[in-house]
Design a protein around this motif. Structure first.
Motif, PDB file in Angstrom:
ATOM      1  N   UNK A 198       0.610  -1.114   0.107  1.00  0.00           N
ATOM      2  CA  UNK A 198      -0.027  -0.178  -0.123  1.00  0.00           C
ATOM      3  C   UNK A 198       0.886   1.325  -0.017  1.00  0.00           C
ATOM      4  N   UNK A 199       2.206   1.244   1.049  1.00  0.00           N
ATOM      5  CA  UNK A 199       2.905   2.383   1.275  1.00  0.00           C
ATOM      6  C   UNK A 199       3.385   2.553  -0.545  1.00  0.00           C
ATOM      7  N   UNK A 200       3.781   1.401  -1.669  1.00  0.00           N
ATOM      8  CA  UNK A 200       4.711   1.533  -2.669  1.00  0.00           C
ATOM      9  C   UNK A 200       2.838   1.600  -3.366  1.00  0.00           C
ATOM     10  N   UNK A 201       1.755   1.987  -3.031  1.00  0.00           N
ATOM     11  CA  UNK A 201       1.197   1.565  -4.170  1.00  0.00           C
ATOM     12  C   UNK A 201       0.164   2.964  -3.844  1.00  0.00           C
ATOM     13  N   UNK A 202       0.582   4.701  -4.229  1.00  0.00           N
ATOM     14  CA  UNK A 202      -0.320   5.217  -3.229  1.00  0.00           C
ATOM     15  C   UNK A 202      -1.179   5.552  -3.895  1.00  0.00           C
ATOM     16  N   UNK A 203      -1.563   4.721  -5.306  1.00  0.00           N
ATOM     17  CA  UNK A 203      -3.435   4.552  -5.557  1.00  0.00           C
ATOM     18  C   UNK A 203      -3.861   4.206  -4.976  1.00  0.00           C
ATOM     19  N   UNK A 204      -3.988   3.324  -4.365  1.00  0.00           N
ATOM     20  CA  UNK A 204      -5.144   2.405  -3.890  1.00  0.00           C
ATOM     21  C   UNK A 204      -5.444   2.829  -2.868  1.00  0.00           C
ATOM     22  N   UNK A 205      -6.934   3.083  -2.948  1.00  0.00           N
ATOM     23  CA  UNK A 205      -8.279   2.814  -1.902  1.00  0.00           C
ATOM     24  C   UNK A 205      -9.052   1.989  -1.615  1.00  0.00           C
ATOM     25  N   UNK A 206      -9.166   0.849  -2.277  1.00  0.00           N
ATOM     26  CA  UNK A 206      -9.795   0.017  -1.901  1.00  0.00           C
ATOM     27  C   UNK A 206      -9.073  -1.652  -1.737  1.00  0.00           C
ATOM     28  N   UNK A 207      -9.666  -2.100  -0.132  1.00  0.00           N
ATOM     29  CA  UNK A 207      -8.650  -2.894  -0.436  1.00  0.00           C
ATOM     30  C   UNK A 207      -9.622  -4.580  -0.041  1.00  0.00           C
ATOM     31  N   UNK A 208      -9.420  -5.860  -0.486  1.00  0.00           N
ATOM     32  CA  UNK A 208     -10.556  -6.516  -0.442  1.00  0.00           C
ATOM     33  C   UNK A 208      -9.617  -8.102   0.333  1.00  0.00           C
ATOM     34  N   UNK A 209     -10.025  -8.264   1.475  1.00  0.00           N
ATOM     35  CA  UNK A 209      -9.617  -9.675   2.550  1.00  0.00           C
ATOM     36  C   UNK A 209     -10.079 -10.213   2.265  1.00  0.00           C
ATOM     37  N   UNK A 210      -9.009 -11.586   1.188  1.00  0.00           N
ATOM     38  CA  UNK A 210      -9.617 -13.008   0.865  1.00  0.00           C
ATOM     39  C   UNK A 210      -8.709 -13.947   1.382  1.00  0.00           C
ATOM     40  N   UNK A 211      -8.934 -13.501   2.394  1.00  0.00           N
ATOM     41  CA  UNK A 211      -8.402 -14.112   3.553  1.00  0.00           C
ATOM     42  C   UNK A 211      -8.595 -16.077   3.886  1.00  0.00           C
ATOM     43  N   UNK A 212      -8.078 -17.078   4.193  1.00  0.00           N
ATOM     44  CA  UNK A 212      -9.289 -18.217   4.297  1.00  0.00           C
ATOM     45  C   UNK A 212     -10.360 -18.160   5.615  1.00  0.00           C
ATOM     46  N   UNK A 213     -11.718 -18.977   5.618  1.00  0.00           N
ATOM     47  CA  UNK A 213     -12.377 -19.335   5.826  1.00  0.00           C
ATOM     48  C   UNK A 213     -12.692 -20.320   7.036  1.00  0.00           C
ATOM     49  N   UNK A 214     -11.470 -19.549   8.117  1.00  0.00           N
ATOM     50  CA  UNK A 214     -11.633 -20.397   9.333  1.00  0.00           C
ATOM     51  C   UNK A 214     -10.886 -19.382   9.945  1.00  0.00           C
ATOM     52  N   UNK A 215     -11.210 -19.798  11.321  1.00  0.00           N
ATOM     53  CA  UNK A 215     -10.954 -18.690  12.240  1.00  0.00           C
ATOM     54  C   UNK A 215      -9.310 -18.084  12.571  1.00  0.00           C
ATOM     55  N   UNK A 216      -8.386 -18.844  11.785  1.00  0.00           N
ATOM     56  CA  UNK A 216      -6.882 -17.911  11.557  1.00  0.00           C
ATOM     57  C   UNK A 216      -7.190 -16.952  10.800  1.00  0.00           C
TER      58      UNK A 216
END
Length: 300
Positions: free
Chosen positions: A222-240
């Protein structure tokens, strides 16, 4: 394992929750309730013996001898710590047959594989024929690499890797405002493959792998790409994964610059009925598409 680290490697311990520790070397290695799990590598154990063999790489005899005869020397007798090994990419194989076959077997589209090979962020190692996923800094210099076995469940980071610069798939437009965040390189590729499979433009977003659930690679990107304004968090569907998404969002919210710039953060785990992670979701989706094709052909 916790008792062993407290007695002999206290510098490795870092509290990560009320009843949980992680190690400073591997922040995805969690210790809790008498067990430990190295989430980014997908395995764990109960004892210090398991830790020395699976994480430290000792053979069985050496690990047992270390535990039976381990005596922490006084500070005056302790050797100076060895300097970290310089980062170096594994030697590449002349052909990538095993790697391509493995990734296509996991449902990854050939166009994505070809794009990564062309960019130098993916190749097959000469020794053992592992997939090598390469992370580069904004100047194009390789700073990170992780290995994924084309047979079995082998996974590890190359020694000396800087986890701030993990494997990523850049958008076609450098000014693209969207970033999708995954736990592993194969999950990042699976996200792009799902977009392509549904008829979308997979290059209309950036994709990055964390190598676990820690936020450092995402924050650096994100710091290296200052144009990014939208973040989709696509982590696993488990507790972790669920806890990891909360942690990633908190890391953005607590950063003075990013909290003002990133206007949209949404949690986007894969549907639970299709598997734990996005590669399982991709494989399920491909199977469903094939079944429908067979049914249509049968009707004809």
């Amino acid at each position: 394992m916790l008792s062993y680290l407290q007695a002999y490697e206290p510098h490795e311990l870092k509290r990560s929750g009320p009843n949980e520790y992680c190690t400073r070397t591997h922040d995805s290695l969690k210790i809790s309730h008498g067990k430990w799990c190295w989430h980014s590598q997908g395995f764990g154990g109960r004892t210090a013996l398991d830790y020395l063999i699976k994480v430290r790489g000792m053979d069985f005899v050496g690990a047992v001898e270390a535990l039976c005869g381990y005596r922490a020397p006084p500070p005056s007798e302790r050797p100076a710590p060895k300097p970290p090994k310089p980062f170096a990419l594994p030697e590449a194989s002349r052909c990538a047959t095993a790697m391509v076959s493995y990734l296509q077997g996991r449902g990854i589209d050939p166009d994505l594989i070809g794009a990564c090979i062309k960019d130098g962020t993916l190749y097959e190692s000469r020794r053992y024929h592992n997939c090598v996923f390469v992370g580069r800094d904004p100047t194009g210099r390789a700073r990170f690499a992780c290995l994924r076995g084309t047979q079995g469940s082998f996974r590890m980071d190359v020694e000396g890797s800087d986890k701030r610069y993990n494997f990523s798939l850049p958008a076609a437009d450098p000014k693209c405002p969207r970033l999708a965040v995954a736990e592993s390189p194969i999950d990042a590729l699976s996200l792009a493959a799902l977009v392509k499979l549904s008829g979308g433009d997979w290059q209309s977003s950036h994709y990055i792998s964390l190598g676990g659930t820690a936020p450092r690679a995402m924050l650096q990107f994100l710091h290296d790409h200052p144009e990014i304004t939208q973040v989709s968090l696509c982590l696993d569907n488990d507790k972790a994964g669920m806890l990891g998404m909360d942690r990633l969002e908190q890391a953005i919210r607590e950063n003075p610059e990013l909290s003002q710039r990133v206007t949209l953060i949404y949690h986007n785990p894969p549907p639970a009925e299709y598997g734990k992670d996005y590669n399982e979701f991709l494989c399920s989706h491909i199977q469903a598409v094939r079944r429908k094709q067979h049914q249509r052909e049968g009707v004809r």
